[in-house]
Design a protein around this motif. Structure first.
Motif, mmCIF file in Angstrom:
data_model
loop_
_atom_site.group_PDB
_atom_site.id
_atom_site.type_symbol
_atom_site.label_atom_id
_atom_site.label_comp_id
_atom_site.label_asym_id
_atom_site.label_seq_id
_atom_site.Cartn_x
_atom_site.Cartn_y
_atom_site.Cartn_z
ATOM 1 N N THR A 66 -2.792 4.246 8.756
ATOM 2 C CA THR A 66 -3.491 3.484 9.800
ATOM 3 C C THR A 66 -3.962 4.408 10.927
ATOM 4 O O THR A 66 -3.405 5.483 11.170
ATOM 5 N N ASP A 90 -15.283 0.139 2.876
ATOM 6 C CA ASP A 90 -14.692 0.875 3.993
ATOM 7 C C ASP A 90 -15.077 2.355 3.926
ATOM 8 O O ASP A 90 -15.373 2.970 4.950
ATOM 9 N N SER A 94 -11.100 0.363 0.008
ATOM 10 C CA SER A 94 -12.238 -0.181 -0.732
ATOM 11 C C SER A 94 -13.463 0.708 -0.574
ATOM 12 O O SER A 94 -13.575 1.469 0.401
ATOM 13 N N THR A 144 -9.449 5.280 1.982
ATOM 14 C CA THR A 144 -9.677 3.877 2.298
ATOM 15 C C THR A 144 -9.304 3.010 1.107
ATOM 16 O O THR A 144 -9.228 3.478 -0.029
ATOM 17 N N HIS A 185 -13.774 -3.922 10.202
ATOM 18 C CA HIS A 185 -12.975 -5.116 10.481
ATOM 19 C C HIS A 185 -13.502 -5.849 11.721
ATOM 20 O O HIS A 185 -13.646 -7.075 11.716
ATOM 21 N N HIS A 202 -12.141 6.991 -1.577
ATOM 22 C CA HIS A 202 -11.668 5.645 -1.903
ATOM 23 C C HIS A 202 -10.389 5.758 -2.727
ATOM 24 O O HIS A 202 -10.386 6.345 -3.807
ATOM 25 N N ARG A 239 0.824 -1.214 0.000
ATOM 26 C CA ARG A 239 0.000 0.000 0.000
ATOM 27 C C ARG A 239 0.860 1.267 0.000
ATOM 28 O O ARG A 239 0.627 2.198 -0.769
ATOM 29 N N ASP A 271 -8.019 0.284 6.037
ATOM 30 C CA ASP A 271 -9.228 -0.477 6.369
ATOM 31 C C ASP A 271 -9.936 0.194 7.544
ATOM 32 O O ASP A 271 -9.282 0.591 8.518
ATOM 33 N N SER A 272 -11.255 0.273 7.475
ATOM 34 C CA SER A 272 -12.029 0.745 8.613
ATOM 35 C C SER A 272 -11.927 -0.277 9.741
ATOM 36 O O SER A 272 -12.249 -1.450 9.565
#
Length: 304
Positions: A117, A191, A188, A186, A143, A208, A23, A138-139
């Motif tokens: 993060t 998310d 996706s 994010t 998760h 996104h 990422r 990621d949210s």
């Protein structure tokens, strides 16, 4: 040209180290073509640090101090909704890192901070006076809501309460993000939707930003020796969503359509656990490779 400070939880090198590197590294490589980048990350002086410095993506790479596992504050129990964050669990350590970051920003005249993060976002929020972007990836709320789908659902009351508290903590932190950060990105659309719902006062602040791919994957592979009648899945095999993917494919595709068709399924990636290794023991046409030194070279020889 902006001077950008990138905050990350690890040294994002090499590219195949883990999902964080996939990422962060290509994004920074792209930004470095037009801007001056500086990295502050938790890590140690090792070959990964030297390898990253050799790429010259960053003007400087600064190591943040590692946490002392014995320095937890007992007062964290009095703040249940923030009791898993460094600023509550290790307040002295948190203040030390934040002071270091503020000095760095002032000394290098930083124009923008990009934190990767939620954990690093908490540190970025302490830096006053300049715009900040959080790549949450990621949210955490999503998760933790999904966690019961691929983990054993807790049945004992302490475990149930701990899981519920984890969700409430994530919601508490993520519903205030667009008040702190200019943008939140994010990995996706799902998310993004969760975070937009939590930040209904400014949902347009959640964007996104999908992962990019290495240009090498788009180039034709010359003279490859193809492994016929084969397919491959690759990913970190200690990452729960990847385990779900392998299990889903095995139950719904491999067993139904491929098991007797002379097709070999390769599963590549680090840390294959008992469940995946058991697949290869039960089926001679499922091969678990483990982590590969040159993943691209291997997967380029497989049709699917």
């Amino acid at each position: 040209m902006a001077r950008i400070l990138v905050l990350n939880s690890i040294i994002p090198y090499p590219l195949h180290h883990n999902g964080n590197s996939v990422r962060v590294l290509p994004l920074c490589q792209s930004l470095s073509r037009e801007h001056q980048l500086y990295l502050a990350a938790f890590g140690e002086k090792d070959e990964r640090l030297e390898g990253l410095r050799a790429t010259r993506i960053f003007e400087t790479v600064s190591l943040l101090p590692l946490r002392d596992p014995s320095s937890k504050s007992i007062t964290r129990y009095c703040r249940p909704f923030t009791g898993d964050l460094d600023r509550v669990v290790r307040p002295a350590f948190f203040r030390k890192v934040c002071a270091s970051l503020r000095r760095f920003v002032e000394e290098h005249s930083i124009d923008l901070v990009i934190a990767h993060t939620l954990r690093l976002g908490d540190y970025a929020a302490s830096i006053p006076g300049i715009p900040k972007i959080l790549d949450i990836i990621d949210s955490v709320t999503l998760h933790r809501l999904r966690k019961g789908g691929y983990d054993q659902v807790p049945t004992r009351m302490p475990e149930v309460l701990r899981a519920e508290l984890g969700v409430l903590r994530a919601v508490s932190e993520e519903r205030r993000l667009t008040r702190i950060f200019r943008f939140v990105t994010t990995v996706s659309p799902v998310d993004r939707l969760i975070l937009q719902c939590l930040n209904e006062a400014r949902p347009q602040g959640v964007v996104h930003l999908p992962n990019g791919i290495s240009p090498v994957l788009e180039e034709p592979v010359p003279n490859r020796d193809e492994i016929p009648n084969s397919i491959v899945f690759w990913g970190g095999l200690d990452f729960a969503p990847n385990l779900t993917a392998v299990d889903f494919f095995y139950q719904n595709v491999f067993k139904k359509y491929l098991i007797d068709q002379g097709i070999t399924w390769y599963i590549a990636g680090r840390a294959p656990g008992h469940a995946i290794l058991d697949l290869s023991r039960r089926h001679k046409n499922i091969v678990v490779t483990g982590e590969l030194a040159d993943l691209f070279a291997f997967v380029s020889s497989i049709p699917i």
